[in-house]
Every structure is written in structure tokens, then in C-alpha cells.
Design an enzyme around this catalytic site. Structure first.
Site, mmCIF file in Angstrom:
data_model
loop_
_atom_site.group_PDB
_atom_site.id
_atom_site.type_symbol
_atom_site.label_atom_id
_atom_site.label_comp_id
_atom_site.label_asym_id
_atom_site.label_seq_id
_atom_site.Cartn_x
_atom_site.Cartn_y
_atom_site.Cartn_z
ATOM 1 N N ASP A 62 0.843 -1.320 -0.198
ATOM 2 C CA ASP A 62 0.055 0.095 0.526
ATOM 3 C C ASP A 62 0.392 1.654 -0.072
ATOM 4 O O ASP A 62 1.323 1.277 0.848
ATOM 5 C CB ASP A 62 -1.424 -0.229 0.821
ATOM 6 C CG ASP A 62 -1.758 -1.316 1.263
ATOM 7 O OD1 ASP A 62 -2.699 -0.737 0.123
ATOM 8 O OD2 ASP A 62 -2.403 -2.072 2.186
ATOM 9 N N ARG A 70 3.776 3.058 2.732
ATOM 10 C CA ARG A 70 5.070 2.288 3.148
ATOM 11 C C ARG A 70 6.332 2.133 3.299
ATOM 12 O O ARG A 70 7.460 2.180 4.290
ATOM 13 C CB ARG A 70 4.525 0.565 3.218
ATOM 14 C CG ARG A 70 3.326 0.065 3.309
ATOM 15 C CD ARG A 70 2.397 0.622 4.598
ATOM 16 N NE ARG A 70 1.132 -0.134 4.483
ATOM 17 C CZ ARG A 70 0.057 0.264 5.020
ATOM 18 N NH1 ARG A 70 0.433 1.266 6.428
ATOM 19 N NH2 ARG A 70 -1.292 -0.602 4.790
ATOM 20 N N ARG A 130 -7.171 9.846 2.158
ATOM 21 C CA ARG A 130 -7.524 8.722 1.524
ATOM 22 C C ARG A 130 -7.659 9.246 0.214
ATOM 23 O O ARG A 130 -7.472 8.334 -1.029
ATOM 24 C CB ARG A 130 -6.960 7.461 1.338
ATOM 25 C CG ARG A 130 -6.397 7.371 3.431
ATOM 26 C CD ARG A 130 -6.253 6.055 3.482
ATOM 27 N NE ARG A 130 -6.627 4.771 3.069
ATOM 28 C CZ ARG A 130 -6.480 3.366 3.065
ATOM 29 N NH1 ARG A 130 -7.641 3.331 4.035
ATOM 30 N NH2 ARG A 130 -6.126 2.205 2.550
ATOM 31 N N LYS A 160 -10.891 -0.036 -4.764
ATOM 32 C CA LYS A 160 -10.874 0.005 -3.262
ATOM 33 C C LYS A 160 -11.514 0.905 -3.217
ATOM 34 O O LYS A 160 -11.190 2.114 -3.372
ATOM 35 C CB LYS A 160 -9.817 -0.929 -2.804
ATOM 36 C CG LYS A 160 -8.915 0.625 -2.597
ATOM 37 C CD LYS A 160 -7.841 -0.127 -1.776
ATOM 38 C CE LYS A 160 -6.185 1.090 -1.255
ATOM 39 N NZ LYS A 160 -4.674 -0.333 -0.597
ATOM 40 N N HIS A 161 -12.678 1.018 -1.813
ATOM 41 C CA HIS A 161 -13.288 -0.731 -1.521
ATOM 42 C C HIS A 161 -14.474 -0.446 -1.571
ATOM 43 O O HIS A 161 -15.591 -0.067 -1.324
ATOM 44 C CB HIS A 161 -12.779 -1.018 0.485
ATOM 45 C CG HIS A 161 -11.462 -0.302 0.210
ATOM 46 N ND1 HIS A 161 -10.869 1.137 0.776
ATOM 47 C CD2 HIS A 161 -10.104 -1.082 0.737
ATOM 48 C CE1 HIS A 161 -10.542 1.294 1.216
ATOM 49 N NE2 HIS A 161 -9.414 0.072 1.601
ATOM 50 N N HIS A 173 -10.850 -1.348 10.756
ATOM 51 C CA HIS A 173 -9.274 -1.772 10.641
ATOM 52 C C HIS A 173 -10.507 -2.871 12.697
ATOM 53 O O HIS A 173 -9.226 -3.703 12.663
ATOM 54 C CB HIS A 173 -8.471 -1.291 10.364
ATOM 55 C CG HIS A 173 -7.906 -1.189 9.565
ATOM 56 N ND1 HIS A 173 -8.085 -0.358 8.456
ATOM 57 C CD2 HIS A 173 -6.697 -1.592 8.786
ATOM 58 C CE1 HIS A 173 -7.621 -0.249 7.750
ATOM 59 N NE2 HIS A 173 -6.672 -1.374 7.117
ATOM 60 N N ASP A 243 -10.063 -8.070 1.111
ATOM 61 C CA ASP A 243 -8.792 -7.032 1.526
ATOM 62 C C ASP A 243 -8.539 -8.229 3.279
ATOM 63 O O ASP A 243 -8.901 -9.345 3.107
ATOM 64 C CB ASP A 243 -9.607 -5.970 2.470
ATOM 65 C CG ASP A 243 -8.649 -4.010 2.895
ATOM 66 O OD1 ASP A 243 -7.862 -4.625 2.794
ATOM 67 O OD2 ASP A 243 -9.687 -3.568 2.925
#
Length: 334
Positions: A62, A70, A130, A160-161, A173, A243
Site C-alpha cells: 500500500d 509504507r 485517502r 478499493k473499497h 480495521h 481486503d
């Protein structure tokens, strides 16, 4: 290629991971910030993974920009998607941002950045900046250009999503969100519909959200959303990823092997289970050993190394513009 994508723990492979990667069910590895120290280490890790696997394997990350990036040191600091909407030259910059993000990863032998986010921003904790915008028509405009930039670099795109995570405040999450809106198909989903109709999406990742006006399962484990809506109604022909099935939003789908099997039976071509080695092994043991040929369409084409990329005038000019946008965003929102 096998139907399971999982993670590795650190900068190098350990003995257990070498054995797991060779399992026929494993078809992909996803990286996190803990897997990155510098470019030299990352390049060594990707080489080792491909050599150990001795088979085609998707390597993903990601690398959206903003808070979801990342790899940071020795990579361009990318702005969040929302930054493009707020710049008067945002359309052009979105295409450049997509190209730069993809080109840098491809030069490190990474196949995919799981991007772009096509959700509406709203007040969703998991999405926020995002998202390109809160307006679906604006998302279409900016995301289309970002995608064209990714494709120009040679990277497959992952929307996504699906069908839209932005309408819930809860973070999938941490818990299972419920979205009771009946108009999601006429609102959030029009972004996905447009991009599918214009052949801009190679893969799709559904949301761990229960849209209870339509179904009682999270979209990631719902054959209604994946087989009926995405495949039949929208005629999507690309890859469907789940996911991360270790997220709390997937808890309602059962044990880890049950989650993986449910996602696969619902229509996912590749299921993802990360940050839980025991759960990943359960999924590995529970999933049937099948080859999924459509996954091969996402593998990167051969590209030059990173040191070659950064010598090009296109990289130098684009890196300068995107870095400036990222800095402006951080200064404005710090």
C-alpha cells in the site's frame, strides 16, 4: 498462481517464511513499513522472495501517499489523494502522481501498489484524506488521471473499497461497520461503475462493510456484491482481492480458514491474510490448492532499476512537482 496473499515479518525471510512461500496456495506477498529499511535492503528482499518461490508471485504494497505510504526514506514523499483536489493544477498532478508512485515501485521489482482509493471521504476514520474527494464526480475526474499515470508506468490498478467504504464512521480495521444507505448504488458506486466501463481497473478490493439494506454479509464475503453486482451487473472482468481478513471487520465471517473460504466462494480470486501468522497458516491449510490464471495478468513487465529511473528527466521533473505538493499539504495540515 495460488489464491493466498500473506505477509513476512521483517527485513529478511526467516526459515518458516521460506517454506510457506513455496506452498502452492501462496500466490502473493504484501509488504508493510516493517519490511523496509532502505532501497538496497528492499531490493535484496524482493530478489530473495522471487528466488525462493521459484514460481510467479505477486509482490504488493500500500503506497497510496500521505499516511498510507509504507516506503518513505529514499522514496518520493507522496501526498494523500485529497491534495490533488485542493490544487488548481490537480488534474495534471494526479496523473503525474500515479506515474511516479508506480514507476518507483516497479523499479524495485514490486508488481502492485493496491491503489487507488475510490471511496468518498465523508467522515470515515479509515478513509478520510485517502479519498480524492467527497464528490463522486470529482473522484472520477482525479482518479481517472491517477490511474492513467499508473498505467503509463506499467502498473496494474486496484480500485478499493467496493462498493464504497466512505459512508461509515467506523474503521473496519477495528470493528465491523454497517452502512444502511439504500442509495449507495446511485452514489458511491457510480465511481466504480464509470471506471469499469472505461476499462481503467485491472483489479478490485471490496470493503469489510455490511451494507444491510442489501445483504447481511460484509461485501468482501458477499456473493451478492461480488458475483451479482460486480461480475453480472457491472461486467467486471478483472481480479477481485479480499481486503485483509485479519481485520476486525471480517470477524463476522468466522475462523481464519472460514473467512478465507467464504471470501473465495463469494468471488474473490485472491484472499489476503496479514499480521497473524497462525491465522495465515489456518487459511493456507483450509483453502483448496488451485491455480488462479487471472492473477498472472497483474504481474509487472520488465523495467529498469531504480538508479536508472532517477536519472531520467521525467522522474526528476515529476519528483520535484509531487514533492512540492506533498510539502504544501503537510505544512497546511500539520
Amino acid at each position: 498462481m495460488g489464491p493466498l496473499m500473506l505477509d513476512v515479518l521483517g527485513y529478511e525471510l526467516n526459515a518458516e517464511e521460506r517454506e510457506i512461500i513455496q506452498h502452492p496456495t501462496v500466490g502473493g506477498i504484501i509488504f508493510f513499513a516493517r519490511n523496509y529499511h532502505d532501497r538496497a535492503q528492499l531490493r535484496a528482499l524482493t530478489k530473495d522472495i522471487r528466488k525462493t518461490a521459484a514460481k510467479p508471485l505477486l509482490i504488493a504494497v500500500d503506497q497510496e501517499g500521505g499516511r498510507v505510504q509504507r516506503f518513505r526514506e529514499e522514496f518520493t514523499q507522496l501526498p494523500p489523494a485529497r491534495a490533488f483536489e485542493q490544487h488548481n493544477n490537480g488534474i495534471e498532478l494526479a496523473k503525474k502522481g500515479g506515474w511516479l508512485m508506480a514507476a518507483e515501485l516497479l523499479a524495485m521489482d514490486i508488481d502492485l501498489s493496491l491503489a487507488p482509493v475510490l471511496d468518498l471521504g465523508f467522515d470515515c476514520k479509515a478513509i478520510g484524506d485517502r479519498a480524492f474527494s467527497d464528490d463522486p464526480k470529482k473522484i472520477i475526474k482525479y482518479a481517472s488521471q491517477f490511474i492513467k499515470g499508473m498505467k503509463q508506468a506499467g502498473m496494474a490498478t486496484t480500485g478499493k473499497h467496493f462498493p464504497g467504504h466512505g459512508g461509515v464512521i467506523a474503521d473496519s480495521h477495528l470493528e465491523t461497520p454497517f452502512d444502511s444507505r439504500e442509495n449507495i448504488k446511485e452514489h458511491d458506486m457510480i465511481v466504480f461503475k464509470y471506471l469499469i466501463e472505461n476499462n481503467l481497473l485491472d483489479a478490485m478490493m471490496p470493503a469489510h462493510v455490511v451494507f444491510d439494506a442489501y445483504d447481511d454479509k460484509p461485501a468482501s464475503g458477499s456473493d451478492y456484491w461480488l458475483k451479482q453486482v460486480l461480475r453480472q451487473d457491472l461486467h467486471f472482468k478483472g481480479v477481485i482481492f479480499s481486503d485483509d481478513l485479519n481485520m476486525k471487520g471480517a470477524d463476522v465471517m468466522g475462523s481464519y480458514s472460514e473467512r478465507a473460504i467464504a471470501a473465495q466462494q463469494a468471488g474473490c480470486d485472491m484472499v489476503m491474510l496479514c499480521n497473524n501468522r497462525e491465522g495465515a497458516i489456518q487459511a493456507l491449510d483450509g483453502l483448496p490448492q488451485v491455480n488462479v490464471p487471472i492473477l498472472d495478468t497483474l504481474l509487472k513487465r520488465p523495467t529498469g532499476e531504480y538508479q536508472e529511473l532517477i536519472k531520467t528527466s521525467m522522474w526528476k521533473e515529476t519528483e520535484k512537482e509531487i514533492s512540492r505538493l506533498s510539502l504544501e499539504w503537510r505544512e497546511k495540515h500539520s
